[in-house]
Design an enzyme around this catalytic site. Structure first.
Site, PDB file in Angstrom:
ATOM      1  N   THR A   1      38.544  42.418  34.856  1.00 13.81           N
ATOM      2  CA  THR A   1      39.394  42.911  33.772  1.00 13.81           C
ATOM      3  C   THR A   1      38.624  43.057  32.457  1.00 13.81           C
ATOM      4  O   THR A   1      37.657  42.320  32.214  1.00 13.81           O
ATOM      5  CB  THR A   1      40.584  41.931  33.591  1.00 13.81           C
ATOM      6  N   ASP A   2      39.117  43.967  31.608  1.00 13.06           N
ATOM      7  CA  ASP A   2      38.537  44.103  30.260  1.00 13.06           C
ATOM      8  C   ASP A   2      38.714  42.818  29.447  1.00 13.06           C
ATOM      9  O   ASP A   2      38.029  42.602  28.447  1.00 13.06           O
ATOM     10  CB  ASP A   2      39.159  45.299  29.521  1.00 13.06           C
ATOM     11  N   GLU A   3      39.669  41.977  29.884  1.00 12.49           N
ATOM     12  CA  GLU A   3      39.938  40.748  29.122  1.00 12.49           C
ATOM     13  C   GLU A   3      38.736  39.800  29.108  1.00 12.49           C
ATOM     14  O   GLU A   3      38.660  38.913  28.263  1.00 12.49           O
ATOM     15  CB  GLU A   3      41.167  40.013  29.675  1.00 12.49           C
TER      16      GLU A   3
ATOM     17  N   TYR B   1      43.533  32.770  31.572  1.00 16.05           N
ATOM     18  CA  TYR B   1      43.445  33.771  32.646  1.00 16.05           C
ATOM     19  C   TYR B   1      42.115  34.520  32.548  1.00 16.05           C
ATOM     20  O   TYR B   1      41.382  34.652  33.542  1.00 16.05           O
ATOM     21  CB  TYR B   1      44.625  34.764  32.544  1.00 16.05           C
TER      22      TYR B   1
ATOM     23  N   GLY C   1      45.073  40.344  48.239  1.00 11.46           N
ATOM     24  CA  GLY C   1      46.107  40.598  47.225  1.00 11.46           C
ATOM     25  C   GLY C   1      46.763  41.959  47.378  1.00 11.46           C
ATOM     26  O   GLY C   1      47.255  42.524  46.399  1.00 11.46           O
TER      27      GLY C   1
ATOM     28  N   LYS D   1      38.853  34.705  35.122  1.00 12.09           N
ATOM     29  CA  LYS D   1      38.276  35.943  35.669  1.00 12.09           C
ATOM     30  C   LYS D   1      36.787  36.045  35.316  1.00 12.09           C
ATOM     31  O   LYS D   1      35.980  36.501  36.127  1.00 12.09           O
ATOM     32  CB  LYS D   1      39.041  37.164  35.133  1.00 12.09           C
TER      33      LYS D   1
ATOM     34  N   GLY E   1      50.435  42.639  46.098  1.00 11.05           N
ATOM     35  CA  GLY E   1      50.706  42.632  44.653  1.00 11.05           C
ATOM     36  C   GLY E   1      50.753  44.056  44.128  1.00 11.05           C
ATOM     37  O   GLY E   1      50.777  45.033  44.896  1.00 11.05           O
ATOM     38  N   PHE E   2      50.733  44.159  42.826  1.00 15.38           N
ATOM     39  CA  PHE E   2      50.928  45.458  42.159  1.00 15.38           C
ATOM     40  C   PHE E   2      49.798  46.451  42.483  1.00 15.38           C
ATOM     41  O   PHE E   2      50.008  47.460  43.157  1.00 15.38           O
ATOM     42  CB  PHE E   2      51.054  45.189  40.650  1.00 15.38           C
ATOM     43  N   ILE E   3      48.587  46.159  42.022  1.00 14.48           N
ATOM     44  CA  ILE E   3      47.521  47.164  42.161  1.00 14.48           C
ATOM     45  C   ILE E   3      47.060  47.264  43.624  1.00 14.48           C
ATOM     46  O   ILE E   3      46.827  48.363  44.137  1.00 14.48           O
ATOM     47  CB  ILE E   3      46.326  46.861  41.237  1.00 14.48           C
TER      48      ILE E   3
HETATM   49  N1  LIG Z   1      47.504  44.557  36.153  1.00 12.11           N
HETATM   50  C1  LIG Z   1      46.544  44.881  35.309  1.00 12.11           C
HETATM   51  O1  LIG Z   1      46.824  45.529  34.286  1.00 12.11           O
HETATM   52  C2  LIG Z   1      45.110  44.492  35.572  1.00 12.11           C
HETATM   53  C3  LIG Z   1      44.111  44.953  34.699  1.00 12.11           C
HETATM   54  C4  LIG Z   1      42.792  44.616  34.962  1.00 12.11           C
HETATM   55  C5  LIG Z   1      42.470  43.854  36.078  1.00 12.11           C
HETATM   56  N2  LIG Z   1      43.456  43.408  36.894  1.00 12.11           N
HETATM   57  C6  LIG Z   1      43.064  42.615  38.089  1.00 12.11           C
HETATM   58  O2  LIG Z   1      43.523  43.331  39.233  1.00 12.11           O
HETATM   59  C7  LIG Z   1      43.861  42.413  40.283  1.00 12.11           C
HETATM   60  C8  LIG Z   1      45.269  42.689  40.785  1.00 12.11           C
HETATM   61  O3  LIG Z   1      46.187  42.522  39.699  1.00 12.11           O
HETATM   62  P1  LIG Z   1      47.744  42.801  39.865  1.00 12.11           P
HETATM   63  O4  LIG Z   1      48.257  43.203  38.544  1.00 12.11           O
HETATM   64  O5  LIG Z   1      47.974  43.668  41.047  1.00 12.11           O
HETATM   65  O6  LIG Z   1      48.272  41.327  40.171  1.00 12.11           O
HETATM   66  P2  LIG Z   1      49.483  40.805  41.070  1.00 12.11           P
HETATM   67  O7  LIG Z   1      49.803  39.458  40.544  1.00 12.11           O
HETATM   68  O8  LIG Z   1      50.564  41.822  41.144  1.00 12.11           O
HETATM   69  O9  LIG Z   1      48.833  40.682  42.516  1.00 12.11           O
HETATM   70  C9  LIG Z   1      47.975  39.639  42.887  1.00 12.11           C
HETATM   71  C10 LIG Z   1      48.151  39.401  44.373  1.00 12.11           C
HETATM   72  O10 LIG Z   1      47.211  38.391  44.783  1.00 12.11           O
HETATM   73  C11 LIG Z   1      47.871  37.510  45.685  1.00 12.11           C
HETATM   74  N3  LIG Z   1      47.150  36.227  45.631  1.00 12.11           N
HETATM   75  C12 LIG Z   1      46.958  35.440  44.531  1.00 12.11           C
HETATM   76  N4  LIG Z   1      46.210  34.365  44.863  1.00 12.11           N
HETATM   77  C13 LIG Z   1      45.920  34.475  46.185  1.00 12.11           C
HETATM   78  C14 LIG Z   1      45.190  33.668  47.109  1.00 12.11           C
HETATM   79  N5  LIG Z   1      44.614  32.527  46.726  1.00 12.11           N
HETATM   80  N6  LIG Z   1      45.101  34.079  48.403  1.00 12.11           N
HETATM   81  C15 LIG Z   1      45.701  35.237  48.809  1.00 12.11           C
HETATM   82  N7  LIG Z   1      46.413  36.033  47.970  1.00 12.11           N
HETATM   83  C16 LIG Z   1      46.523  35.666  46.679  1.00 12.11           C
HETATM   84  C17 LIG Z   1      49.301  37.441  45.185  1.00 12.11           C
HETATM   85  O11 LIG Z   1      50.203  36.999  46.193  1.00 12.11           O
HETATM   86  C18 LIG Z   1      49.542  38.886  44.765  1.00 12.11           C
HETATM   87  O12 LIG Z   1      50.043  39.664  45.830  1.00 12.11           O
HETATM   88  C19 LIG Z   1      43.683  41.012  39.690  1.00 12.11           C
HETATM   89  O13 LIG Z   1      42.455  40.504  40.107  1.00 12.11           O
HETATM   90  C20 LIG Z   1      43.697  41.239  38.177  1.00 12.11           C
HETATM   91  O14 LIG Z   1      42.935  40.270  37.508  1.00 12.11           O
HETATM   92  C21 LIG Z   1      44.769  43.708  36.670  1.00 12.11           C
END
Ligand SMILES: NC(=O)c1ccc[n+]([C@@H]2O[C@H](COP(=O)([O-])OP(=O)(O)OC[C@H]3O[C@@H](n4cnc5c(N)ncnc54)[C@H](O)[C@@H]3O)[C@@H](O)[C@H]2O)c1
Length: 340
Positions: A135-137, A162, A13, A166, A16-18
């Site tokens: 996640t805290d969720e 969701y 991933g 998780k 994606g964002f993080i």
């Molecule tokens: N954003 C938040 O505030 C937050 C808070 C707590 C935890 N999280 C956790 O952090 C992680 C990243 O979150 P984010 O906000 O960057 O999400 P995001 O949706 O921006 O990124 C997720 C990435 O995972 C990739 N992906 C999804 N399913 C896939 C698969 N089967 N195979 C390969 N790639 C796949 C997507 O293409 C995407 O690039 C997640 O696990 C989320 O649960 C996020």
């Protein structure tokens, strides 16, 4: 793994964002580590979220594939001699998870389980540490809590699909730890904000609305609170847990800073006006239907990581928000220029 950096880390991933911010922050800190970014490019993800000079480095590789493609996953782990996996990949859209319940639960649980199979049951046995991003969720609603949720005593109690997916991933990981000696550490994080987030999430979406002078759609009474952590702070916490976290343990990662959605919206509105040199006006709101169940608060105890690793958030919220909004304003201006 102690304090030593991995030879090759697989980031799931990482488009994606993080995940992408994590690569951008960590790549030059882990000078001897090769990075493999494994991402299926779901909606909103982009390989270009990773800085160009990193993309061009011989230490970096991007693989476009789903975690559910076990053959590719096995090959990538073995070919690159991956010794650490940081698992960010997930379907992360809480609102969409209410309408696509089966899809969200299937995608997240099956892709995580496939990853675990590749780590413990393929011919390649080189992964010595999986860092799972949760996640805290998973704790569920804290609105009635007087003490914060603690890793050791608070049980998961998710309230939306969701969060349930998780929590289910966490349970599958725990079962592989017991049955197959899966070497894992896990983090549960508060809300994260910063650049490169998908445009449907609150801060980028409301920044665009502010630029367009449009009303803000707010769910319910707007008094739900969230704790907001800057993505670079959370990246540092993840690295500390990756290198020094105790196998089989969970670490909450968070911040004491907390605000209601309506306060946050007012702050976005004022910050956009300030950065655009506009007079500050009163924001207008459009109420929209609330979630079937909407957690009012996530209240977590993050003293474990603070005491064990000395980590805490260092970016003041107004500073992080200013940087974040500045990024989205420039992104919108660039998009508008490209569209003619
Ligand atoms: N954003 C938040 O505030 C937050 C808070 C707590 C935890 N999280 C956790 O952090 C992680 C990243 O979150 P984010 O906000 O960057 O999400 P995001 O949706 O921006 O990124 C997720 C990435 O995972 C990739 N992906 C999804 N399913 C896939 C698969 N089967 N195979 C390969 N790639 C796949 C997507 O293409 C995407 O690039 C997640 O696990 C989320 O649960 C996020």
């Amino acid at each position: 793994m102690g304090d030593s950096q991995p030879s090759c880390v697989l980031i799931t991933g990482g488009c994606g964002f993080i995940g992408s911010n994590y690569i951008n922050v960590t790549f030059n800190k882990w000078q001897n580590t090769r990075f493999v970014n494994y991402d299926k490019l779901a909606y909103g993800a982009s390989p270009n979220h990773v800085e160009k000079d990193i993309q061009n480095s011989p230490r970096y590789k991007f693989v476009e594939a789903s975690l559910e493609d076990q053959q590719t996953l096995n090959r990538v782990l073995a070919e690159n001699e991956v010794d650490m996996v940081i698992h960010f990949a997930a379907i992360t859209h809480v609102d969409e998870s209410y309408s696509d319940r089966i899809g969200t639960i299937r995608d997240n649980v099956i892709s995580t389980t496939t990853l675990l199979e590749s780590i413990v049951n393929s011919n390649y046995k080189g992964v010595t540490r999986l860092v799972h991003i949760s996640t805290d969720e998973v704790y569920g609603d804290s609105f009635a809590d007087v003490t914060p949720k603690n890793e050791a005593v608070s049980l998961p109690n998710p309230t939306n699909p969701y969060a349930a997916s998780k929590a289910a991933c966490e349970m599958v990981i725990r079962s592989y730890w017991h049955s197959y000696k899966l070497p894992y550490v896990m983090v549960r994080m508060n809300n994260v904000y910063g650049p490169r987030q998908i445009q449907t999430k609150l801060i980028p979406k409301f920044t665009k609305l502010a630029l367009e002078n449009k009303p803000y759609p707010l769910m319910g009474d707007g008094l739900h609170t969230r704790s907001w952590m800057y993505v670079e702070d959370c990246s540092e916490a993840i690295s500390r847990v990756a290198l020094d976290g105790k196998l089989g343990e969970i670490y909450n990662i968070g911040t004491e800073f907390e605000m209601t959605n309506i306060e946050l919206t007012r702050m976005i509105h004022a910050t956009v006006n300030k950065l655009m040199n506009r007079d500050n006006t009163e924001p207008s709101f459009t109420p929209i239907p609330d979630r079937p169940y909407h957690d009012r608060r996530y209240y977590i105890d993050f003293s474990k990581i603070k005491n064990a690793m000395g980590w805490e958030c260092t970016t003041p919220f107004n500073e992080g928000l200013m940087k974040t909004i500045d990024y989205y304003i420039k992104l919108h201006q660039k998009t508008a220029r490209l569209q003619g």
